[in-house]
Design a protein around this motif. Structure first.
Motif, PDB file in Angstrom:
ATOM      1  N   ASP A 142       0.861  -1.180   0.000  1.00  0.00           N
ATOM      2  CA  ASP A 142       0.000   0.000   0.000  1.00  0.00           C
ATOM      3  C   ASP A 142       0.897   1.230   0.000  1.00  0.00           C
ATOM      4  O   ASP A 142       1.267   1.743   1.050  1.00  0.00           O
ATOM      5  N   ALA A 207       4.286 -13.700  13.152  1.00  0.00           N
ATOM      6  CA  ALA A 207       3.221 -13.492  12.171  1.00  0.00           C
ATOM      7  C   ALA A 207       1.930 -13.018  12.821  1.00  0.00           C
ATOM      8  O   ALA A 207       1.094 -12.390  12.152  1.00  0.00           O
ATOM      9  N   VAL A 208       1.756 -13.293  14.114  1.00  0.00           N
ATOM     10  CA  VAL A 208       0.507 -12.885  14.774  1.00  0.00           C
ATOM     11  C   VAL A 208       0.385 -11.369  14.856  1.00  0.00           C
ATOM     12  O   VAL A 208      -0.710 -10.848  15.101  1.00  0.00           O
ATOM     13  N   HIS A 209       1.482 -10.654  14.629  1.00  0.00           N
ATOM     14  CA  HIS A 209       1.455  -9.192  14.734  1.00  0.00           C
ATOM     15  C   HIS A 209       1.310  -8.505  13.373  1.00  0.00           C
ATOM     16  O   HIS A 209       1.209  -7.270  13.324  1.00  0.00           O
ATOM     17  N   GLU A 210       1.274  -9.275  12.296  1.00  0.00           N
ATOM     18  CA  GLU A 210       1.282  -8.659  10.969  1.00  0.00           C
ATOM     19  C   GLU A 210       0.042  -7.794  10.731  1.00  0.00           C
ATOM     20  O   GLU A 210       0.143  -6.678  10.183  1.00  0.00           O
ATOM     21  N   ARG A 211      -1.098  -8.287  11.134  1.00  0.00           N
ATOM     22  CA  ARG A 211      -2.330  -7.533  10.868  1.00  0.00           C
ATOM     23  C   ARG A 211      -2.284  -6.164  11.535  1.00  0.00           C
ATOM     24  O   ARG A 211      -2.649  -5.144  10.919  1.00  0.00           O
ATOM     25  N   ALA A 212      -1.821  -6.116  12.786  1.00  0.00           N
ATOM     26  CA  ALA A 212      -1.760  -4.838  13.494  1.00  0.00           C
ATOM     27  C   ALA A 212      -0.758  -3.894  12.840  1.00  0.00           C
ATOM     28  O   ALA A 212      -1.034  -2.687  12.686  1.00  0.00           O
ATOM     29  N   ARG A 214       0.176  -3.855   9.713  1.00  0.00           N
ATOM     30  CA  ARG A 214      -0.317  -3.434   8.403  1.00  0.00           C
ATOM     31  C   ARG A 214      -1.381  -2.345   8.507  1.00  0.00           C
ATOM     32  O   ARG A 214      -1.686  -1.675   7.518  1.00  0.00           O
ATOM     33  N   GLU A 215      -1.924  -2.127   9.678  1.00  0.00           N
ATOM     34  CA  GLU A 215      -2.878  -1.031   9.841  1.00  0.00           C
ATOM     35  C   GLU A 215      -2.197   0.319   9.648  1.00  0.00           C
ATOM     36  O   GLU A 215      -2.849   1.301   9.262  1.00  0.00           O
TER      37      GLU A 215
END
Length: 294
Positions: A142, A207-212, A214-215
């Motif tokens: 992005d 990997a559990v932190h990727e979503r946060a 990417r915000e």
């Protein structure tokens, strides 16, 4: 009973043999009780003396004029025997020194000579991203969120997440630019947030932190595992500041996952103490004085 029994003989030559045996026994006893020669150490560095202290070997220098420093006291120093600079009561110069160390000071065993300066050693840090390179190379997912502000926001967020161990920027793309001079890292191309890779390291499954992440961050991202959190390494660093004497430098290496400690001499006893106290491999000791092989 004396374990050394000498059989008397009647002739004169026998008397000579007995005396020779006694001399040999005395010599062996003296050799077995002789103290080992002290270890000699060497170093290259600035030696400075002023109103606040006598000659000291400096680990760090304040480049004022005249310079300022604090360090290891040197015994046996004579400014009349070396070329040096002087200003407002301060004397200094760069020298190669050799001497013995008693835990507090260096006692010279040789006359100082000019420092043996070579190329500064590389710091050994590898800023390459440990993640596999994606198909087609590293690119933003992005571009709108691939900005300097987004980098700061992503690192600030990561520092608050569980297991945070460290961060760095991989600018390997610079090596692909024709004519780029690494001696001028700010020249035009560096710190391009749309081309660099943001590296974040966590204990457990990163990997559990990727979503946060990417915000807030849309540029290239590498999440990798670590053995120890940054908080743990910083806690060790703070403990060492209070518990270890003779430190001249102390820092946390987030890439390598350990604490770097500069001491005047690395002894087997100190290495063992550090490993037993803080954990094997968690502290890397760097000695300013290097032992000279016999």
């Amino acid at each position: 009973m004396n374990p050394w029994t000498l059989t008397p003989v009647s002739d004169d030559m026998g008397g000579i043999r007995i005396m020779a045996a006694l001399v040999m026994l005395a010599a062996c006893g003296a050799a077995s009780t002789a103290d080992p020669l002290p270890i000699r150490y060497q170093a290259d560095g600035l030696v400075l003396a002023g109103a606040e202290h006598g000659p000291q070997l400096c680990a760090g220098v304040n480049l004022s004029m005249p310079p300022q420093c604090s360090g290891l006291d040197i015994a046996g120093w004579d400014w009349d025997m070396v070329e040096h600079e002087a200003l407002r009561g301060v004397r200094w110069g760069d020298y190669h020194v050799v001497g013995t160390w008693d835990g507090e000071r260096l006692t010279l065993t040789e006359s100082p000579r000019p420092a043996e300066r070579g190329e500064p050693p590389a710091d050994g840090s590898d800023f390459t991203s440990p993640c596999p390179t994606p198909a087609g190379g590293w690119h933003p997912v992005d571009p709108v969120k691939a900005t300097d502000q987004a980098i700061d926001a992503a690192i600030d967020l990561a520092e608050k997440l569980p297991g945070y161990a460290g961060s760095w920027l991989d600018q390997g793309y610079l090596d692909e630019i024709e004519g780029y001079d690494p001696r001028d890292p700010m020249e035009g191309y560096a710190n391009d947030p749309k081309r660099l890779v943001l590296n974040l390291r966590f204990t457990g499954d990163p990997a559990v932190h990727e979503r946060a992440i990417r915000e807030v961050w849309g540029g290239a991202l590498c999440l990798s595992p670590a053995q120890h959190t940054r908080a743990k390494l910083h806690a060790i660093q703070r403990r060492m500041e209070k518990e270890i004497k003779g430190l001249y430098s102390l820092s946390t290496d987030e890439l390598a996952g350990h604490v770097d400690a500069g001491v005047w001499v690395v002894t087997p006893e100190l290495r063992r103490q550090v490993d037993e106290t803080y954990g094997a491999g968690l502290v890397v000791l760097h000695g300013f004085l290097k032992p000279i092989s016999p």
